[in-house]
Design a protein around this motif. Structure first.
Motif, PDB file in Angstrom:
ATOM      1  N   ALA A 152      50.830 -79.131  31.576  1.00 33.60           N
ATOM      2  CA  ALA A 152      49.474 -78.645  31.760  1.00 33.60           C
ATOM      3  C   ALA A 152      49.404 -77.917  33.106  1.00 33.60           C
ATOM      4  O   ALA A 152      50.336 -77.991  33.917  1.00 33.60           O
ATOM      5  N   VAL A 153      48.290 -77.221  33.359  1.00 32.86           N
ATOM      6  CA  VAL A 153      48.208 -76.353  34.529  1.00 32.86           C
ATOM      7  C   VAL A 153      46.828 -76.449  35.174  1.00 32.86           C
ATOM      8  O   VAL A 153      45.805 -76.531  34.486  1.00 32.86           O
ATOM      9  N   SER A 154      46.813 -76.437  36.511  1.00 32.43           N
ATOM     10  CA  SER A 154      45.585 -76.257  37.280  1.00 32.43           C
ATOM     11  C   SER A 154      45.801 -75.062  38.205  1.00 32.43           C
ATOM     12  O   SER A 154      46.772 -75.031  38.972  1.00 32.43           O
TER      13      SER A 154
ATOM     14  N   VAL B 224      47.268 -88.455  39.178  1.00 32.68           N
ATOM     15  CA  VAL B 224      48.165 -88.934  40.227  1.00 32.68           C
ATOM     16  C   VAL B 224      48.910 -87.743  40.821  1.00 32.68           C
ATOM     17  O   VAL B 224      49.931 -87.292  40.291  1.00 32.68           O
ATOM     18  N   ALA B 225      48.381 -87.227  41.920  1.00 35.68           N
ATOM     19  CA  ALA B 225      48.939 -86.020  42.532  1.00 35.68           C
ATOM     20  C   ALA B 225      49.917 -86.424  43.636  1.00 35.68           C
ATOM     21  O   ALA B 225      49.522 -86.672  44.777  1.00 35.68           O
ATOM     22  N   SER B 226      51.183 -86.527  43.278  1.00 36.81           N
ATOM     23  CA  SER B 226      52.207 -86.916  44.252  1.00 36.81           C
ATOM     24  C   SER B 226      53.586 -86.509  43.760  1.00 36.81           C
ATOM     25  O   SER B 226      53.869 -86.565  42.562  1.00 36.81           O
ATOM     26  N   HIS B 227      54.430 -86.094  44.708  1.00 36.49           N
ATOM     27  CA  HIS B 227      55.832 -85.820  44.406  1.00 36.49           C
ATOM     28  C   HIS B 227      56.718 -87.012  44.764  1.00 36.49           C
ATOM     29  O   HIS B 227      57.907 -87.005  44.485  1.00 36.49           O
ATOM     30  N   ASP B 228      56.111 -88.013  45.391  1.00 34.82           N
ATOM     31  CA  ASP B 228      56.845 -89.159  45.912  1.00 34.82           C
ATOM     32  C   ASP B 228      57.303 -90.045  44.744  1.00 34.82           C
ATOM     33  O   ASP B 228      56.470 -90.565  43.989  1.00 34.82           O
TER      34      ASP B 228
ATOM     35  N   ASP C  48      47.453 -90.703  27.403  1.00 32.78           N
ATOM     36  CA  ASP C  48      46.282 -89.836  27.267  1.00 32.78           C
ATOM     37  C   ASP C  48      45.146 -90.247  28.202  1.00 32.78           C
ATOM     38  O   ASP C  48      44.099 -89.598  28.225  1.00 32.78           O
ATOM     39  N   ARG C  49      45.368 -91.290  29.007  1.00 32.02           N
ATOM     40  CA  ARG C  49      44.288 -91.804  29.859  1.00 32.02           C
ATOM     41  C   ARG C  49      44.572 -91.650  31.349  1.00 32.02           C
ATOM     42  O   ARG C  49      43.836 -92.184  32.176  1.00 32.02           O
ATOM     43  N   TYR C  50      45.606 -90.924  31.695  1.00 35.13           N
ATOM     44  CA  TYR C  50      45.871 -90.558  33.094  1.00 35.13           C
ATOM     45  C   TYR C  50      46.908 -89.446  33.081  1.00 35.13           C
ATOM     46  O   TYR C  50      47.492 -89.127  32.034  1.00 35.13           O
ATOM     47  N   GLU C  51      47.133 -88.826  34.233  1.00 35.55           N
ATOM     48  CA  GLU C  51      48.147 -87.773  34.290  1.00 35.55           C
ATOM     49  C   GLU C  51      48.802 -87.721  35.661  1.00 35.55           C
ATOM     50  O   GLU C  51      48.271 -88.230  36.655  1.00 35.55           O
ATOM     51  N   HIS C  52      49.982 -87.106  35.673  1.00 42.77           N
ATOM     52  CA  HIS C  52      50.679 -86.799  36.920  1.00 42.77           C
ATOM     53  C   HIS C  52      50.400 -85.344  37.287  1.00 42.77           C
ATOM     54  O   HIS C  52      50.196 -84.497  36.417  1.00 42.77           O
ATOM     55  N   GLN C  53      50.413 -85.061  38.587  1.00 43.27           N
ATOM     56  CA  GLN C  53      50.243 -83.689  39.058  1.00 43.27           C
ATOM     57  C   GLN C  53      51.229 -83.409  40.189  1.00 43.27           C
ATOM     58  O   GLN C  53      51.479 -84.271  41.031  1.00 43.27           O
ATOM     59  N   MET C  54      51.783 -82.199  40.180  1.00 38.06           N
ATOM     60  CA  MET C  54      52.660 -81.742  41.264  1.00 38.06           C
ATOM     61  C   MET C  54      52.402 -80.268  41.525  1.00 38.06           C
ATOM     62  O   MET C  54      51.808 -79.560  40.707  1.00 38.06           O
ATOM     63  N   LEU C  55      52.866 -79.813  42.679  1.00 41.28           N
ATOM     64  CA  LEU C  55      52.710 -78.416  43.058  1.00 41.28           C
ATOM     65  C   LEU C  55      53.731 -77.526  42.355  1.00 41.28           C
ATOM     66  O   LEU C  55      54.867 -77.942  42.095  1.00 41.28           O
TER      67      LEU C  55
ATOM     68  N   ARG D 228      50.670 -82.150  34.976  1.00 38.91           N
ATOM     69  CA  ARG D 228      49.919 -80.943  35.301  1.00 38.91           C
ATOM     70  C   ARG D 228      50.470 -80.320  36.589  1.00 38.91           C
ATOM     71  O   ARG D 228      50.711 -81.020  37.575  1.00 38.91           O
ATOM     72  N   VAL D 229      50.644 -79.018  36.569  1.00 38.47           N
ATOM     73  CA  VAL D 229      51.199 -78.289  37.710  1.00 38.47           C
ATOM     74  C   VAL D 229      50.088 -77.496  38.393  1.00 38.47           C
ATOM     75  O   VAL D 229      49.355 -76.750  37.736  1.00 38.47           O
ATOM     76  N   TYR D 230      49.975 -77.673  39.703  1.00 43.77           N
ATOM     77  CA  TYR D 230      48.974 -76.970  40.512  1.00 43.77           C
ATOM     78  C   TYR D 230      49.566 -75.630  40.934  1.00 43.77           C
ATOM     79  O   TYR D 230      50.530 -75.573  41.690  1.00 43.77           O
ATOM     80  N   VAL D 231      48.975 -74.537  40.426  1.00 42.36           N
ATOM     81  CA  VAL D 231      49.552 -73.200  40.598  1.00 42.36           C
ATOM     82  C   VAL D 231      48.603 -72.314  41.411  1.00 42.36           C
ATOM     83  O   VAL D 231      47.554 -71.912  40.911  1.00 42.36           O
TER      84      VAL D 231
END
Length: 315
Positions: free
Chosen positions: A57-59, A231-235, A254-261, A280-283
């Motif tokens: 997914a994408v932000s 959950v926005a972390s690369h750690d 379906d009730r949470y997600e990971h996010q990275m840059l 989800r990738v923050y672009v």
């Protein structure tokens, strides 16, 4: 070392000569383009299509914070509206919310000298209405601690009509555990990141261990709640903690997600997506990439080592 590097990086951010050197230096330019999708909307749409095809997914963030001119704020709103129109055509699974835009209220005019909060709220409402029509989510990005109250107030106002609007909280702020409790209710989307701005000890934890402990506490609060944690972390330790918390609270993928840059730990991003987790990738994109990139380094100069290490490995 960080205290010595930060002023130098901020000075470089204001230097047209250094900007020119970075822009035209093949090695450095490739570093920048690794983490910024490009300057034009077409660039970010190409990157977005590739990420969607990979199962991620994408932000998308259109770079342009710290707007102090009303005309510039309107131009940023117009760009987001055009982007949302393009995203509506790009998404082959409307309603899946694989697509999101992230907005900084300072880009929408919050820092304008007269009625900044009202202008930013009105602009954000306009974007939320366009996003609703496009089937795209919106999250309001966090900035430095002085903006937190204003940002959360605007998020609350937006949620009256658009309950799916996401809020971003930074675990290194001492207040964030309380904010997580306030925002962990039904339907609430919260992106939890560690935080990258340089903040005083009076409002923010200073050591990495303290920030990690705060992140875990905040994550547990969100997972125990009725909202949708992001959950926005690369750690790796925080990724493992999220998996453990989801298991403890009985949350399915379906009730949470990971996010990275964008450009960071690409192999790990793909592993998570392939495992069935939502990743989800923050672009970011836009002509103001130079200031964005340098500010990222200035906010926490240790990022310089992280970015350089990431250039040699995609894990």
């Amino acid at each position: 070392m960080a205290n010595l590097l930060r002023p130098a990086i901020l000075a470089a951010a204001r230097s047209s000569r250094i900007k020119s050197a970075i822009t035209h230096a093949p090695g450095t330019r490739s570093l920048v383009t690794r983490f910024v999708a490009g300057e034009a909307r077409d660039d970010v749409l190409v990157a977005t299509r590739a990420l969607l095809d990979s199962g991620r997914a994408v932000s998308i963030d259109h770079l342009g914070e710290d707007t102090t001119d009303a005309e510039q704020a309107r131009a940023i709103v117009a760009e987001y509206r055009s982007l949302l129109g393009d995203l509506a055509e790009l998404d082959e699974a409307p309603g899946s919310h694989r697509l999101e835009v992230s907005v900084k209220l300072s880009a929408l005019g919050q820092a304008l000298p007269v009625d900044g909060d009202k202008i930013a709220l009105d602009h954000a409402r306009e974007l939320c209405e366009a996003a609703l029509a496009a089937g795209v989510w919106v999250s309001v990005d966090a900035e430095d601690h002085t903006t937190t109250d204003g940002a959360l107030s605007i998020v609350s106002a937006l949620r009256a009509d658009y309950p799916w609007v996401g809020a971003v909280l930074q675990a290194y702020l001492r207040r964030t555990e309380s904010d997580c409790r306030d925002l962990a209710g039904p339907g609430s989307r919260v992106r939890l990141c560690k935080g990258a701005y340089r903040e005083p000890a009076s409002v923010a934890f200073q050591s990495a261990a303290e920030v990690d402990d705060s992140y875990r506490r905040c994550l547990a609060i969100l997972m125990d709640g009725d909202g949708y944690p992001m959950v926005a972390s690369h750690d790796p330790a925080m990724i493992d903690a999220a998996t453990a918390e989801a298991r403890r609270t009985g949350r399915g993928p379906d009730r949470y997600e990971h996010q990275m840059l964008y450009g960071i730990r690409d192999v790990e991003q793909q592993r998570l997506a392939d495992s069935g987790a939502r990743m989800r990738v923050y672009v970011p994109y836009g002509a103001q990439w130079y200031g964005y990139f340098m500010r990222r380094l200035a906010e926490r100069p240790a990022n310089l080592t992280f970015f350089l290490r990431s250039l040699t490995t995609r894990t």
